[in-house]
Design a protein around this motif. Structure first.
Motif: not given
Ligand SMILES: N[C@@H](Cc1ccc(O)cc1)C(=O)O
Length: 430
Positions: A360-366, A384-385, A390-393, A396-399
């Protein structure tokens, strides 16, 4: 040293007692017993009241006996039960007896050499020596059926249509004989129990009087109630067990954290050994800021420490802060798998293969495609989120939506995804 009766009284743990028991206790070290039937492979928190009663007895300088009912467990106590119960088979009973013995051994002081060292006994040891004929001849002869039938604890069963088998009806004779046996052979002069046990206990004092002209005493503690009228000790998941495999220390801790203010004031006296002044000062502080739930936190701490120990207590506190307070990636990583899954019990889960995950290349895809639409239904929504912060994994907040995936898997296989404040998801990578 404490005065046992006084101690129980201020704690709200005194229901009934036979006359002159106070004078008897004042004469010196006494011995008392309290019995637990092996109906399951663990004690539950209802049993803790009995455990605490024995503990206070020992702390007052007296000698406590904890009895596990290997014999009575074969019969089943009908006291205040509305229906006849199924018999447990022998292997199950043996297993339950040994589980209970192990648990009970943790709470009292069994230090060799101490005058009031606690003892663990099993009524199967003496009941198995009896033949049926001997028992009904030597023991049963002293107690009339009229006396046995007059007990509140069996009245309802005698009156309603389904009745009561001879087997369960005989139960009080066995418990009565236990008292006689321990009185005669171990100098036990007092039987303690929940208020539902009064009938069975005084059958014992009656036997001691009739069979040997002796005197013995009964003391009962109240059944634990809840201010809202529902049954104490039950959660949606059933009983709250002491065995950490049946109720995780986290769920155990949470149970106490969630009791009402009114119940908390009662329970802190019953389920902890904290002294009166300490309790009163916690209550004062609690009243000034009830939302801090100081009373609940203190009960949860004391009971979890007593039942599960320091390490599990700390884990439970950490786990609680993950859902209900501030927490970090480190806090999350510190949870063991069982606790992690308990904390996030019921949250939606997405599964992904290891190779798919690695490709998986990036967090959006994931979080969209690879999470089978469970977390985000489209890439746009995910992007968008994430951009809105507004999203963390793993806390840890995703930027950056196009950011690489560089998170340590929890327990080597999980990611915890958080959307907004309250929505959690687990991704399991197998
Ligand atoms: N009857 C008790 C357990 C018990 C068994 C034997 C005894 O001698 C005393 C108590 C109960 O059901 O909780």
């Amino acid at each position: 040293m404490n005065n046992f009766i006084e101690e129980l009284r201020w704690r709200g743990m005194l229901q009934d007692m036979t006359p002159e028991i106070e004078e008897h206790l004042n004469q010196g070290t006494a011995s008392a017993y309290l019995g637990f039937d092996p109906t399951a492979d663990s004690l539950h928190i209802g049993h803790l009241v009995g455990v605490m009663t024995l503990l206070h007895f020992q702390r007052a300088g007296h000698k406590p006996f904890a009895l596990v009912g290997g014999a009575t467990g074969m019969i089943g106590d009908p006291s205040f039960k509305s229906a006849e119960r199924n018999l447990l088979d022998k292997p199950t009973l043996d297993h339950n007896v040994s589980c209970l013995q192990k648990q009970l051994a943790k709470f009292l002081d069994f230090t060799e050499g101490a005058a009031n060292k606690a003892e663990l006994v099993n009524n199967h040891d003496w009941m198995s020596q009896f033949s049926f004929l001997e028992f009904i001849r030597d023991v049963g002869k002293h107690i009339t059926v009229n006396y046995m039938m007059a007990k509140d604890s069996v009245k309802r069963r005698l009156e309603d249509g389904n009745g009561l088998s001879f087997t369960e009806f005989s139960y009080q004779l066995i418990q009565g004989y236990d008292f006689f046996h321990l009185w005669k052979n171990e100098g036990v002069s007092i039987q303690l129990g929940g208020s539902d046990q009064w009938g069975n206990i005084v059958t014992g004092t009656e036997m001691i009087r009739k069979m040997a002209g002796g005197s013995a005493y009964a003391l009962t503690v109240p059944l634990i109630t809840k201010a809202d009228g529902s049954k104490f000790g039950k959660t949606e998941g059933g009983s709250v067990w002491l065995d950490p495999e049946k109720t995780s220390p986290y769920a155990f801790y949470q149970f106490w954290l969630n009791v009402s203010d009114e119940d908390a004031a009662k329970y802190i006296r019953i389920f902890t050994t904290l002294g009166r002044e300490t309790i009163e000062s916690i209550e004062k502080e609690h009243a000034e800021a009830p939302h801090m739930r100081l009373l609940q936190k203190e009960i949860a701490k004391q009971v979890t420490l007593m039942v599960h120990g320091e390490k599990e207590y700390e884990m439970a506190v950490k786990a609680s802060s993950i859902l209900f307070g501030k927490s970090s990636t480190e806090d999350l990583a510190a949870l063991d798998e069982r606790t992690f899954l308990q904390v996030f019990d019921g949250v939606p889960q997405a599964k992904l293969s290891k190779s798919d995950f690695e490709a998986t290349p990036n967090v959006v895809d994931l979080l969209s495609e690879k999470a089978s639409g469970i977390i985000f239904t489209s890439k746009g929504e995910a992007r968008k989120m994430i951009q809105g912060g507004g999203v963390s994994i793993n806390k840890e907040k995703l930027a950056d939506p196009n950011g690489e995936i560089k998170f340590d898997l929890l327990q080597g296989k999980y990611l915890l995804v958080q959307k907004g404040k309250k929505n959690y998801y687990i991704m399991e990578i197998q």
